[in-house]
Design a protein around this motif. Structure first.
Motif, PDB file in Angstrom:
ATOM      1  N   HIS A  25       0.810  -1.213   0.000  1.00 43.24           N
ATOM      2  CA  HIS A  25       0.000   0.000   0.000  1.00 43.24           C
ATOM      3  C   HIS A  25       0.850   1.272   0.000  1.00 43.24           C
ATOM      4  O   HIS A  25       0.702   2.111  -0.873  1.00 43.24           O
ATOM      5  CB  HIS A  25      -0.971   0.003   1.191  1.00 43.24           C
ATOM      6  N   SER A 106     -13.723  -4.007   3.721  1.00 38.86           N
ATOM      7  CA  SER A 106     -13.321  -4.795   4.885  1.00 38.86           C
ATOM      8  C   SER A 106     -11.820  -4.739   5.171  1.00 38.86           C
ATOM      9  O   SER A 106     -11.417  -4.704   6.333  1.00 38.86           O
ATOM     10  CB  SER A 106     -13.778  -6.244   4.736  1.00 38.86           C
ATOM     11  N   HIS A 107     -10.998  -4.725   4.140  1.00 39.71           N
ATOM     12  CA  HIS A 107      -9.542  -4.687   4.350  1.00 39.71           C
ATOM     13  C   HIS A 107      -9.144  -3.405   5.088  1.00 39.71           C
ATOM     14  O   HIS A 107      -8.388  -3.452   6.067  1.00 39.71           O
ATOM     15  CB  HIS A 107      -8.828  -4.791   2.996  1.00 39.71           C
ATOM     16  N   GLU A 110     -10.399  -3.603   8.699  1.00 41.40           N
ATOM     17  CA  GLU A 110      -9.573  -4.484   9.525  1.00 41.40           C
ATOM     18  C   GLU A 110      -8.298  -3.777   9.972  1.00 41.40           C
ATOM     19  O   GLU A 110      -7.923  -3.834  11.147  1.00 41.40           O
ATOM     20  CB  GLU A 110      -9.231  -5.758   8.754  1.00 41.40           C
TER      21      GLU A 110
END
Length: 131
Positions: A25, A106-107, A110
């Protein structure tokens, strides 16, 4: 003995999350250049902020890279975790605004939850903060 296992577990989580955030990322954003930074920074429009998208995009990559390195080292862990949690909040808002739903967001959710946990509990004893 129990505390040392908890501290080792926190170190493993810090390193695992830090490495994946940097590799998949943070660095790709930083290396993407101005065009990528602008595209990423436009996600701030979901929060009503529509100025300086290039700066915000670069800042996201910088936060994900440097913040993750700090998290891994356990240096300035709480401030780094707060900045990373805010970055993941923006990522979550962007996914939801694009219609990705909770599955698509969701990633980011989380990661945000883990960063909030580190902001609350700190890095553990196996860290530069505790030395």
């Amino acid at each position: 003995m129990k505390n040392s296992k908890i501290d080792l577990g926190l170190l493993i989580i810090r390193i695992g999350f830090g490495l994946t955030m940097i590799a998949f990322h943070g660095l790709p954003k930083l290396m993407g250049g101005q065009e990528k930074w602008t595209a990423i920074g436009k996600s701030m429009q979901n929060l009503g902020i529509d100025f300086m998208p290039t700066v915000f995009g670069f800042s996201a990559g910088l936060a994900e890279t440097v913040g993750s390195l700090l998290l891994m080292l356990g240096l300035w862990t709480r401030p780094a975790a707060i900045i990373l949690a805010i970055t993941m909040f923006v990522a979550t808002a962007n996914h939801l605004a694009k219609g990705d739903g909770l599955s698509g967001a969701s990633h980011a959710i989380e990661f945000m939850v883990v960063y909030i946990a580190f902001a609350v509990m700190g890095p553990g004893k196996l860290s530069i903060d505790k030395k």
